[in-house]
Scaffold this motif. Structure first.
Motif, mmCIF file in Angstrom:
data_model
loop_
_atom_site.group_PDB
_atom_site.id
_atom_site.type_symbol
_atom_site.label_atom_id
_atom_site.label_comp_id
_atom_site.label_asym_id
_atom_site.label_seq_id
_atom_site.Cartn_x
_atom_site.Cartn_y
_atom_site.Cartn_z
ATOM 1 N N LEU A 414 0.824 -1.207 0.000
ATOM 2 C CA LEU A 414 0.000 0.000 0.000
ATOM 3 C C LEU A 414 0.859 1.259 0.000
ATOM 4 O O LEU A 414 0.562 2.232 -0.706
ATOM 5 C CB LEU A 414 -0.922 0.001 1.222
ATOM 6 N N ILE A 415 1.930 1.241 0.791
ATOM 7 C CA ILE A 415 2.788 2.426 0.861
ATOM 8 C C ILE A 415 3.553 2.618 -0.442
ATOM 9 O O ILE A 415 3.611 3.730 -0.987
ATOM 10 C CB ILE A 415 3.755 2.303 2.052
ATOM 11 N N SER A 416 4.130 1.559 -0.955
ATOM 12 C CA SER A 416 4.964 1.662 -2.158
ATOM 13 C C SER A 416 4.154 2.114 -3.363
ATOM 14 O O SER A 416 4.632 2.901 -4.185
ATOM 15 C CB SER A 416 5.638 0.317 -2.446
ATOM 16 N N PRO A 421 -3.093 7.000 1.578
ATOM 17 C CA PRO A 421 -2.127 7.389 2.618
ATOM 18 C C PRO A 421 -2.529 6.988 4.027
ATOM 19 O O PRO A 421 -1.664 6.804 4.886
ATOM 20 C CB PRO A 421 -2.062 8.919 2.480
ATOM 21 N N HIS A 422 -3.835 6.849 4.302
ATOM 22 C CA HIS A 422 -4.273 6.603 5.671
ATOM 23 C C HIS A 422 -4.410 5.122 6.008
ATOM 24 O O HIS A 422 -4.255 4.736 7.169
ATOM 25 C CB HIS A 422 -5.616 7.298 5.918
ATOM 26 N N THR A 453 7.961 7.976 1.014
ATOM 27 C CA THR A 453 6.877 7.966 0.029
ATOM 28 C C THR A 453 5.997 9.199 0.130
ATOM 29 O O THR A 453 5.644 9.814 -0.887
ATOM 30 C CB THR A 453 6.017 6.702 0.210
ATOM 31 N N TYR A 454 5.634 9.590 1.351
ATOM 32 C CA TYR A 454 4.651 10.660 1.543
ATOM 33 C C TYR A 454 5.236 11.947 2.117
ATOM 34 O O TYR A 454 4.496 12.903 2.326
ATOM 35 C CB TYR A 454 3.527 10.169 2.463
ATOM 36 N N GLY A 455 6.537 11.974 2.376
ATOM 37 C CA GLY A 455 7.148 13.216 2.840
ATOM 38 C C GLY A 455 7.672 13.113 4.261
ATOM 39 O O GLY A 455 7.136 12.387 5.102
ATOM 40 N N LEU A 456 8.733 13.876 4.530
ATOM 41 C CA LEU A 456 9.383 13.822 5.841
ATOM 42 C C LEU A 456 8.523 14.408 6.950
ATOM 43 O O LEU A 456 8.785 14.161 8.129
ATOM 44 C CB LEU A 456 10.722 14.568 5.783
ATOM 45 N N GLN A 457 7.506 15.202 6.602
ATOM 46 C CA GLN A 457 6.647 15.764 7.641
ATOM 47 C C GLN A 457 5.894 14.678 8.405
ATOM 48 O O GLN A 457 5.367 14.929 9.493
ATOM 49 C CB GLN A 457 5.650 16.759 7.042
ATOM 50 N N ASN A 458 5.855 13.466 7.847
ATOM 51 C CA ASN A 458 5.154 12.379 8.525
ATOM 52 C C ASN A 458 5.934 11.818 9.706
ATOM 53 O O ASN A 458 5.427 10.944 10.411
ATOM 54 C CB ASN A 458 4.841 11.259 7.527
ATOM 55 N N ASN A 459 7.167 12.305 9.925
ATOM 56 C CA ASN A 459 7.841 11.993 11.183
ATOM 57 C C ASN A 459 6.999 12.467 12.360
ATOM 58 O O ASN A 459 6.930 11.805 13.399
ATOM 59 C CB ASN A 459 9.222 12.664 11.220
ATOM 60 N N ALA A 460 6.367 13.633 12.189
ATOM 61 C CA ALA A 460 5.488 14.149 13.246
ATOM 62 C C ALA A 460 4.276 13.252 13.431
ATOM 63 O O ALA A 460 3.792 13.068 14.555
ATOM 64 C CB ALA A 460 5.048 15.576 12.901
ATOM 65 N N THR A 461 3.783 12.675 12.336
ATOM 66 C CA THR A 461 2.636 11.770 12.438
ATOM 67 C C THR A 461 2.982 10.545 13.275
ATOM 68 O O THR A 461 2.231 10.153 14.174
ATOM 69 C CB THR A 461 2.179 11.338 11.032
ATOM 70 N N PHE A 462 4.127 9.923 12.994
ATOM 71 C CA PHE A 462 4.536 8.748 13.763
ATOM 72 C C PHE A 462 4.823 9.112 15.216
ATOM 73 O O PHE A 462 4.548 8.321 16.125
ATOM 74 C CB PHE A 462 5.764 8.103 13.119
ATOM 75 N N VAL A 698 -16.110 11.019 14.036
ATOM 76 C CA VAL A 698 -14.734 10.724 13.639
ATOM 77 C C VAL A 698 -14.688 9.409 12.873
ATOM 78 O O VAL A 698 -15.637 8.627 12.880
ATOM 79 C CB VAL A 698 -13.802 10.645 14.870
ATOM 80 N N ASN A 699 -13.578 9.182 12.212
ATOM 81 C CA ASN A 699 -13.263 7.891 11.607
ATOM 82 C C ASN A 699 -11.752 7.771 11.524
ATOM 83 O O ASN A 699 -11.019 8.687 11.909
ATOM 84 C CB ASN A 699 -13.931 7.737 10.227
ATOM 85 N N GLY A 700 -11.266 6.648 11.033
ATOM 86 C CA GLY A 700 -9.830 6.420 11.000
ATOM 87 C C GLY A 700 -9.084 7.408 10.126
ATOM 88 O O GLY A 700 -7.966 7.828 10.460
#
Length: 726
Positions: A414-416, A421-422, A453-462, A698-700
């Motif tokens: 899915l990521i590759s 994205p979610h 794949t989706y950008g370095l800003q996703n470090n904050a997401t993790f 809300v949802n996932g």
């Protein structure tokens, strides 16, 4: 019997309208409104333009980056108390103050007002001071309260409350929750029995008792002037018993159940299978307004209201499994065509009656039918891009704890391929919860792959996922378990360098020793290691939600499936909302801990063989049952059994008969449409009345986007542009 009293929903709308208009009355003279996107639809539903004009409103603008151009004496901004929106208002004011046009002198210039809905927060003052506009602004507060999405669903429609509470650990929004319950009690009567699960639920219950024991004056709003002496204007709410219609029965609730969102993250992460949930995850539903673009008809944009009184088709299919919706729509289409065909054979008298009473409703149903068919086609087209059945199968395998490596390969795919994205984040979080965390190697692998794949800003997401305990790293090494109580002795010829430990906390095992010495050393090690293990677990070194697999078993959250598979057309439990994979935790809590157990033959499933107190120890935060405290009335009784029969007062609404019980369930942090459908199913199954209140829907996907600040801001603006103004 489901809770469906129209009078309470209508009264909530009237109350919100009256509160907002009374707040506007504090602004003398003609005024322009600049409405924040997040509350635009809510005000549109409760206050029409006609009522606003009656309160001296000249124009209504949508709050955007570009400053408003208007010459009206008062300019009123209605916004949420967020840093971004306050700074944007300050930019608008500075743009006006810095303009070269001098047609407004100091005496006749525009006066700026900010109405914070639902609550003013102290840091807004600081931001206004930093931007240099504090002295030019007057501040008001407007607690709109709960907005009725349906007759049995009420929401604050504030998606920022989840991250504020659970991510930032800021309890400021809890006062909004308390005020919304107090307003609801003014309309529907006092709620005596209060149950709760979670830390924030406990705080809300305590604040409710404090508010009930205070004087009868309720703060409707307060005024801040530009001077240092802020003037607070406390008024009584205008809504009492006479707001309800005398011709309809007075709605009331016997029980209030408060629950924190972090008690059940699985319901957020799993894919919703009911039609209502599909619409929300695919298009996003805001204040019962649906908007989507079709890939046919030149990509036309469809805007539609999902309110049950405006869409009879949606009312009939919303709680059904998505796989059955097409057949239901087809059947409904045939029924309407038959009505039309019968009208062609009517005589003149019957035809007039048909045109006067049925034709308009049929035309409305045909229009709604076409919209839902188009929505289903768009959903199927989108889900087929990445084989939605594979996603459901992997979710089931994760809950069952089987084929984990294959699930990880699916997440990598899915990521590759950048399919969605979610979805990978939701699957990783679900896997981490069930397995007690991800192995460090896998955690670093997917963090790196996702960011590439989706950008370095996703470090904050993790990082935010780790803060919530959703995606964590396993720490199962012997050193983590023992806390350093075990080191290896070394001989002169062969030594292994290990980190030094204090003598009191270390047991040294020599490289050569007798059996007796070895037995004594291991006995000492075992004693110290057991103490270290208890300290490690109590200090949450291990993932906090590693007991999810235990919860799935103890709460029986996974339904029993026979050889023929799960029957989604005639389900016996609420698991059909997640394709037969999972029963929402709230259903089991209400079913077994509030309503009390029933025989398996009556319910169609086995009962939980644990007491309520044992069950609650598996959940985060405290569990409590009490009686609300009121002036001159009933005092709190902290320990009330689930099947408590009230005998202390004739005014008590509690009843041992489920037919007379009305339960209000308040989700602090949001609720999914799947949980709403599951609770409606439970209410029908147990013959009780259940209503749902929440801070937001809300949802996932919404959860994952809210954990990425940059992505959340973009998605928020995109969804806000779809809202229709007043």
């Amino acid at each position: 019997m489901n809770f469906s009293d129209r009078s309470l929903a209508n009264s909530l709308k009237d109350a919100a309208c009256e509160i907002f208009l009374s707040t506007l009355d504090k602004v003398d003279g003609a005024k322009d409104l600049v409405l924040s996107q997040s509350i635009l639809v809510q005000l549109d539903a409760v206050c029409g333009m006609q009522k606003l004009r009656q309160n001296a409103v000249d124009k209504v603008f949508k709050f955007e980056t570009k400053p408003v151009v208007s010459e009206t004496r008062n300019r009123v901004y209605v916004i949420r108390p967020t840093i971004e929106e306050v700074r944007q208002v300050a930019k608008h004011i500075n743009a006006y103050l810095n303009q070269d046009d001098d047609k407004f002198d100091s005496q006749m210039g525009i006066k700026f007002w900010i109405i914070f809905a639902p609550k003013f927060v102290h840091y807004c003052d600081i931001i206004l001071e930093e931007e240099g506009v504090y002295e030019y602004v007057s501040i008001l507060e407007c607690p709109l309260g709960l907005f009725p999405l349906e007759y049995d669903v009420y929401s604050l429609e504030d998606e920022t409350i989840f991250t504020t509470l659970f991510l930032n650990k800021d309890i400021t929004p809890l006062s909004v929750v308390v005020n919304s319950i107090l307003q609801l009690q003014l309309l529907s009567g006092n709620i005596f029995d209060v149950h709760g699960q979670g830390n924030f639920a406990k705080i809300v219950a305590d604040k409710l008792d404090q508010a009930n024991l205070m004087s009868g004056i309720r703060p409707e709003g307060f005024l801040h002037t530009s001077t240092n002496n802020h003037v607070k204007d406390f008024e009584n709410l205008r809504f009492t018993e006479n707001k309800l219609s005398d011709t309809e029965p007075r709605p009331s609730f016997t029980d209030l159940y408060l629950i924190d969102r972090d008690s059940d993250y699985c319901s957020l992460l799993l894919s919703q299978s009911n039609y209502e949930g599909f619409l929300d995850e695919s298009f996003g539903v805001c204040c019962n307004k649906l908007e989507f673009s079709t890939t046919i008809d030149d990509k036309a944009t469809i805007k539609h209201s999902l309110a049950s009184d405006m869409d009879p088709i949606y009312r009939d299919v919303r709680d059904n499994h998505f796989s059955t919706v097409f057949s239901l729509l087809k059947t409904r289409n045939q029924e309407m065509k038959e009505k039309y065909s019968r009208s062609q054979e009517m005589n003149l008298s019957n035809l007039k009656n048909f045109v006067a009473h049925e034709l308009k409703n049929l035309q409305t149903e045909f229009k709604c039918l076409g919209i839902h068919i188009s929505a289903c086609e768009e959903i199927m087209r989108e889900r087929n891009k990445y084989d939605f059945s594979d996603q459901l199968r992997n979710e089931q395998n994760i809950l069952d704890g089987v084929e984990i490596r294959r699930c990880l390969d699916y997440i990598s795919k899915l990521i590759s391929h950048q399919l969605h994205p979610h979805v990978p984040l939701r699957l990783l979080a679900l896997l981490s919860l069930t397995q007690g965390g991800l192995p460090p190697r896998d955690y670093k692998k997917y963090l790196s792959l996702y960011c590439e794949t989706y950008g370095l800003q996703n470090n904050a997401t993790f990082n935010n996922l780790k803060k919530l305990g959703l995606v964590t790293e396993m720490n199962l090494s012997l050193q983590a378990f023992t806390g350093g109580v075990l080191t290896y002795g070394s001989s002169s010829n062969n030594s292994i360098s290990k980190p030094a430990a204090s003598p009191a906390a270390t047991t040294t095992i020599p490289s050569s020793l007798s059996l007796a010495s070895f037995t004594g050393a291991m006995s000492s090690f075992t004693e110290k290691a057991s103490g270290r293990m208890a300290a490690v677990v109590s200090s949450s070194v291990l993932p906090r939600r590693g007991n999810l697999s235990v919860m799935l078993k103890k709460f029986q959250l996974m339904p029993e499936i026979n050889d023929t598979g799960y029957n989604i057309r005639n389900p016996k439990d609420p698991a059909f909302v997640y394709n037969g994979a999972y029963i929402p935790l709230i259903c089991q809590l209400i079913d077994h801990c509030v309503l009390g157990p029933v025989t398996p033959a009556k319910r169609g499933a086995s009962t939980i063989n644990l007491s309520s107190s044992e069950l609650m120890k598996l959940l985060p935060g405290p569990n409590f049952k009490r009686r609300q405290a009121f002036i001159g009335g009933i005092q709190p009784l902290p320990n009330i059994s689930p099947n408590h029969k009230s005998t202390t007062s004739k005014n008590s609404n509690s009843s041992s008969n489920n037919n007379e019980r009305s339960i209000l369930i308040y989700f602090i942090g949001g609720v999914t449409f799947a949980e709403i459908t599951a609770l409606r199913f439970l209410a029908k199954q147990r013959n009780v009345k259940i209503a749902i209140a929440t801070t937001s829907i809300v949802n996932g996907n919404k959860l994952m986007s809210s954990l990425n600040p940059k992505q959340h801001f973009a998605i928020h603006n995109q969804s806000s542009e779809r809202l229709t103004g007043i």
